[in-house]
Motif scaffolding. Structure first.
Motif: not given
Length: 590
Positions: A471-487
């Motif tokens: 858990l201490c070594k978990l790392q993330y690299v996001d691929t989807v920008p935040e504006v991609l999800s909408w109401i």
């Protein structure tokens, strides 16, 4: 003669560059009006057929002037002509009958000439301008908006009231189509609405929860009434009970789940408010391990044994090489002082002083080692040595895999995109065995050699199998920008502009961010990092107890030293007295 000056002022006020006049005048009157209105640099088209509005660009502001005429075909005026893109102006004393069917977002002004209006002159012209408000349930009504006269010109007096009216739907019912997701009566003891509002199970259906909460808040802001409409499916178009079809056909006004921008959806839906409840990207274990230090144990057992062996070796060498008696006596404590980076010349001579120096030195070493080792290693090195971008991930030792989702296939991995970093990563790492089940993906992450791509809320329930070190070594690299999800809402629906205003207000005030904070799943805590980050009295109590005990022992040793010193003094004094009594002054030797 028509009041062309006020018409020009109103269209200029609304930044309209061209006007279509709906009336059935004779051609001579049309030419006369065009000549008058062209004086104000406004292009005009006059037609008796409302179908001319189908020719104009629906995404450019268009002015429409309606002048009642017996021959005009009012039944051909469609509801779509009243969207916010069309700025209507009606020159009449009453509201025409067809306005009752106008859209809620219609932008209509009613010009009422004064009773002294004279067709031949504008010198005494005084016109009252009304805002026409069309409610879906309450029909059309008029409200005072502005005045115009020849001397003062246009005076807009009640524009704020006009804006407030369009932000108050007067409890009009609006439907929210929300997919059921993983909800069922067998898995949750309660209704669907209770399930959506239950924040204790955030790891499931985050997209539905944030979508429903946002839509519900938009409805509350607009003073409307909410109706929750559960749908069986999310975005399929081959089944009647799906959220996307409810919005596409206008059966519901708002979505109860967030949808990502896709070309085929954009042609059917309007996107009104961006909101992002979860992360999507690659998850992996960082290359460098993080330290797991406790306050009293900043070093491992092997490090302590190594320190002891080095101390014994150095102390023995110091004692063997010492020449004077004082050097040999202080060899061990001088070695210890140097070993602990202390000033050997400041070492006390007595046993109690040396013991107190020992306690002080070790306590200082423990505190220093804790803050340097624990904070620097646990907080700064945890997951910091791995890749932090798609390009660096492509250059790293990690393989990549992904959970199989439509939007992952058709927006990122199975199609060429315009994102250079993503294309570089795919070129370097993509293999035929790229798509893996989430259970297999968790095992790939645990091996430490693969970065697995999925939604974080899909991965979170499986993280309970991870050790604290992982858990201490978990790392993330996001691929989807935040504006991609909408109401989303119905394409060019009559509520679209109102919803967009309310959604923008949520973003500006920070309420949307608070919604995301409630729903977004946080990474599980790394206990080593938490220990180094938050120190309380219970963490430092062992060190305090040991230091206090060492100080007490120093006082006890000081008492023993004083007692021994006093006892030696008495013994030496007695020995001196006995020696003096043995001497005889009459002895011949003297």
């Amino acid at each position: 003669m028509l009041p062309t000056k006020v018409i020009a002022d109103l269209f200029h006020y609304r930044t309209i560059s061209s006007v279509i006049v709906l009336t059935c005048w004779p051609y001579f009157d049309r030419a006369k009006f065009i000549r008058e209105i062209n004086k104000y640099n406004i292009p005009v088209t006059i037609s008796c057929d409302p179908a001319i509005l189908d020719v104009v660009d629906p995404y450019k502001l268009q002015g429409v002037l309606y002048i009642p005429s017996p021959k005009i075909l009012e039944h051909k005026i469609k509801q779509k002509y009243f969207s916010n893109w069309y700025k209507w102006m009606i020159l009449n004393n009453t509201i025409p009958h067809f306005i009752q069917n106008a859209r809620y977002d219609a932008d209509i002004l009613l010009l009422k000439p004064s009773p002294t209006y004279n067709n031949s002159s504008l010198e005494t012209e005084d016109i009252t301008i009304y805002d026409v408000y069309t409610h879906p349930r309450d029909d059309a009504s008029v409200f005072l908006w502005a005045h115009w006269d020849l001397h003062a010109g246009l005076q807009v007096l009640f524009d704020k009231e006009r804006i407030d009216r369009r932000r108050n739907l007067s409890k009009y019912p609006l439907k929210i189509a929300a997919p059921l997701g993983s909800y069922s009566n067998n898995t949750y003891n309660g209704g669907f609405l209770e399930y959506l509002m239950d924040m204790s199970i955030r790891e499931r259906d985050s997209g539905v929860r944030i979508g429903y909460s946002s839509s519900s808040l938009i409805i509350e802001i607009l003073n409307a009434t909410e109706i929750l409409l559960p749908t069986l499916l999310w975005s399929t178009e081959i089944h009647n009970s799906s959220m996307i079809l409810e919005l596409k056909y206008g059966s519901s006004e708002l979505s109860g789940g967030v949808l990502r921008l896709m070309k085929e959806r954009f042609e059917k839906l309007d996107y009104i408010m961006p909101i992002w409840p979860f992360h999507v990207g690659f998850t992996y274990l960082a290359e460098r391990e993080s330290s797991s230090n406790m306050f009293l144990e900043p070093f491992t057992v092997n490090v302590w044994w190594c320190c002891l062996i080095l101390f014994l070796i150095l102390a023995a060498a110091q004692k063997v090489t010492a020449k004077s008696k004082e050097e040999k006596e202080g060899a061990y404590i001088a070695t210890l002082a140097t070993f602990l980076q202390q000033d050997a010349s400041a070492v006390p001579k007595g046993i109690s002083g040396r013991w107190n120096f020992l306690v002080l030195s070790i306590s200082a070493m423990l505190i220093h080692a804790y803050y340097t080792s624990a904070i620097v290693s646990a907080l700064m090195s945890t997951g910091r040595s791995g890749p932090d971008s798609l390009r660096s991930l492509g250059d790293s030792k990690y393989a990549i895999a992904s959970e199989d989702y439509d939007y992952m296939r058709y927006l990122m991995f199975d199609v060429k995109t315009n994102r250079d970093d993503l294309e570089y990563l795919k070129k370097r790492k993509l293999t035929p065995k790229f798509y893996q089940d989430v259970h297999a993906g968790v095992k790939l992450i645990q091996t430490g050699s693969t970065a697995y791509h999925t939604e974080y809320n899909q991965l979170y329930p499986h993280l309970k199998t991870f050790t604290d070190d992982q858990l201490c070594k978990l790392q993330y690299v996001d691929t989807v920008p935040e504006v991609l999800s909408w109401i989303t809402t119905t394409k060019r629906g009559q509520w679209t502009n109102t919803f967009k205003v309310a959604g923008a207000w949520l973003q500006e005030t920070g309420l949307a961010h608070r919604l995301v904070s409630r729903v977004r799943i946080k990474p599980p805590p790394c206990r080593a990092a938490l220990l180094a980050e938050r120190v309380n009295i219970h963490d430092i109590m062992p060190v305090l107890i040991c230091t206090f005990a060492g100080a007490v022992i120093s006082l006890i040793l000081l008492g023993l030293e004083l007692f021994v010193s006093k006892f030696k003094g008495k013994w030496l004094k007695k020995s001196s007295s006995d020696s003096i009594e043995v001497f005889d002054v009459d002895d011949p030797i003297y």
